[in-house]
Design an enzyme around this catalytic site. Structure first.
Site, PDB file in Angstrom:
ATOM      1  N   HIS A  46       0.810  -1.219   0.000  1.00  0.00           N
ATOM      2  CA  HIS A  46       0.000   0.000   0.000  1.00  0.00           C
ATOM      3  C   HIS A  46       0.837   1.261   0.000  1.00  0.00           C
ATOM      4  O   HIS A  46       0.308   2.360  -0.192  1.00  0.00           O
ATOM      5  CB  HIS A  46      -0.954   0.010   1.202  1.00  0.00           C
ATOM      6  CG  HIS A  46      -2.029  -1.026   1.105  1.00  0.00           C
ATOM      7  ND1 HIS A  46      -2.976  -1.023   0.116  1.00  0.00           N
ATOM      8  CD2 HIS A  46      -2.305  -2.110   1.864  1.00  0.00           C
ATOM      9  CE1 HIS A  46      -3.793  -2.054   0.273  1.00  0.00           C
ATOM     10  NE2 HIS A  46      -3.401  -2.733   1.331  1.00  0.00           N
ATOM     11  N   ARG A  71       7.322  -5.372   2.884  1.00  0.00           N
ATOM     12  CA  ARG A  71       6.053  -6.062   2.609  1.00  0.00           C
ATOM     13  C   ARG A  71       5.860  -6.032   1.109  1.00  0.00           C
ATOM     14  O   ARG A  71       5.780  -4.946   0.497  1.00  0.00           O
ATOM     15  CB  ARG A  71       4.873  -5.388   3.310  1.00  0.00           C
ATOM     16  CG  ARG A  71       3.547  -6.056   2.894  1.00  0.00           C
ATOM     17  CD  ARG A  71       2.380  -5.714   3.787  1.00  0.00           C
ATOM     18  NE  ARG A  71       1.832  -4.385   3.540  1.00  0.00           N
ATOM     19  CZ  ARG A  71       0.653  -3.966   4.026  1.00  0.00           C
ATOM     20  NH1 ARG A  71      -0.075  -4.772   4.790  1.00  0.00           N
ATOM     21  NH2 ARG A  71       0.224  -2.746   3.775  1.00  0.00           N
ATOM     22  N   GLU A 150      -5.225 -12.061   7.420  1.00  0.00           N
ATOM     23  CA  GLU A 150      -6.057 -10.855   7.467  1.00  0.00           C
ATOM     24  C   GLU A 150      -7.383 -11.041   6.749  1.00  0.00           C
ATOM     25  O   GLU A 150      -7.979 -10.076   6.293  1.00  0.00           O
ATOM     26  CB  GLU A 150      -5.280  -9.647   6.919  1.00  0.00           C
ATOM     27  CG  GLU A 150      -4.624  -9.850   5.565  1.00  0.00           C
ATOM     28  CD  GLU A 150      -3.851  -8.621   5.090  1.00  0.00           C
ATOM     29  OE1 GLU A 150      -3.986  -7.521   5.663  1.00  0.00           O
ATOM     30  OE2 GLU A 150      -3.111  -8.755   4.096  1.00  0.00           O
ATOM     31  N   ASP A 176      -7.865  -5.196   7.389  1.00  0.00           N
ATOM     32  CA  ASP A 176      -8.484  -6.163   6.482  1.00  0.00           C
ATOM     33  C   ASP A 176      -9.226  -7.241   7.259  1.00  0.00           C
ATOM     34  O   ASP A 176     -10.298  -7.694   6.829  1.00  0.00           O
ATOM     35  CB  ASP A 176      -7.432  -6.789   5.563  1.00  0.00           C
ATOM     36  CG  ASP A 176      -7.137  -5.898   4.367  1.00  0.00           C
ATOM     37  OD1 ASP A 176      -8.096  -5.468   3.699  1.00  0.00           O
ATOM     38  OD2 ASP A 176      -5.957  -5.609   4.101  1.00  0.00           O
TER      39      ASP A 176
HETATM   40  C1  3PY Z   1      -4.197  -4.383   7.672  1.00  0.00           C
HETATM   41  O1  3PY Z   1      -4.474  -3.917   8.797  1.00  0.00           O
HETATM   42  O2  3PY Z   1      -5.014  -4.897   6.918  1.00  0.00           O
HETATM   43  C2  3PY Z   1      -2.809  -4.325   7.224  1.00  0.00           C
HETATM   44  O3  3PY Z   1      -2.494  -4.854   6.193  1.00  0.00           O
HETATM   45  C3  3PY Z   1      -1.829  -3.554   8.049  1.00  0.00           C
HETATM   46  O4  3PY Z   1      -1.373  -2.480   7.315  1.00  0.00           O
HETATM   47 MG    MG Z   2      -4.096  -5.506   5.010  1.00  0.00          MG
END
Ligand code: 3PY
Ligand code: MG
Length: 255
Positions: A46, A71, A150, A176
């Site tokens: 992101h 990441r 996530e 997420d």
């Molecule tokens: C989330 O919280 O979904 C993440 O990927 C952390 O940045």
């Molecule tokens: Mg995320």
């Protein structure tokens, strides 16, 4: 610094990592020198960081004696190998929802016979000072793979994901996860359902003899995760640091 991550994660206190999304490599290098920051995440999912930005940031973070943990973007597992070649100490892979995702990710992080990483870690050899044969023999042991849990699917399969050889840790994305657990009804990363999942994920990682990391959007939440027992706590982001610093300084200036 490249080898220090593994030791830090088993050191009995949480590893606190800054979270960079801005593309200028020196930002990561400077943050690595701040007190309390043990490592730096370079967010290519992101954040605005591309491969070249990350490859340039890694030696600046290493020059501060700290590990860099990129990441990667979703499913771009080949990029994980390239980042390790560039001297990353670990990799966070987002949206690891199946055992097959986890196996594929691990295969790009670990050399044979554990995985299928191709040989060519030239900047990493320079940063670690290791001879090629020694790097090849020891890298699988000191590089760390973080599989992001996530989604509802990933949480349901967390034991199977943790059981994959070459997966060293899960990494929780509370935002997420809140979307997944609410079936798309809400973004609520601080809600009760997510908090229960956060404790569950850590317990399952510990039961598997593996590690757990998590993202915190602010210092208070980071302290909460550290108290719960997370091994790696990401505090973010560089943009949030910038805004908080600007707000505090301008408040003082205009008081
Ligand atoms: C989330 O919280 O979904 C993440 O990927 C952390 O940045
Ligand atoms: Mg995320």
């Amino acid at each position: 610094s490249v080898q220090a991550l593994a030791a830090g994660l088993s050191g009995g206190r949480p590893v606190f990592t800054a979270w960079c999304g801005l593309p200028e490599p020196s930002i990561a290098g400077y943050l690595a020198r701040e007190a309390g920051i043990d490592a730096v995440v370079l967010d290519m999912q992101h954040g605005v960081i591309d491969f070249l930005n990350a490859a340039r940031a890694i030696p600046l973070v290493a020059a501060a004696g700290k590990p860099a943990i990129p990441r990667i973007p979703v499913v771009e597992f080949a990029t994980a190998s390239r980042l390790l070649d560039a001297g990353a100490a670990g990799i966070i892979a987002p949206m690891i929802n199946t055992v097959e995702d986890a196996r594929r990710f691990a295969s790009f992080v670990k050399f044979p016979p554990q995985g299928e990483r191709s040989w060519g870690p030239h900047p990493a050899l320079t940063l670690t000072g290791l001879q090629p044969a020694e790097y090849f023999r020891t890298a699988n042991g000191f590089l760390r793979s973080f599989a992001m849990v996530e989604t509802r699917e990933a949480l349901d399969r967390i034991d199977a994901i943790l059981a994959v050889d070459g997966i060293d840790a899960v990494f929780i994305g509370p935002s997420d996860l809140s979307i997944g657990l609410s079936r798309g009804a809400a973004l609520d990363p601080n809600g009760a359902e997510v908090n229960a999942a956060i404790d569950h994920a850590l317990a399952r990682a510990k039961a598997a003899g593996k590690l757990a990391g998590i993202y915190a959007p602010n210092g208070e939440r980071a302290a909460d995760f550290a108290k719960r027992g997370y091994h790696l706590v990401a505090v973010g982001s560089d943009l949030a640091f910038l805004r908080a610093g600007a707000a505090a300084m301008m408040k003082a200036a205009t008081a």
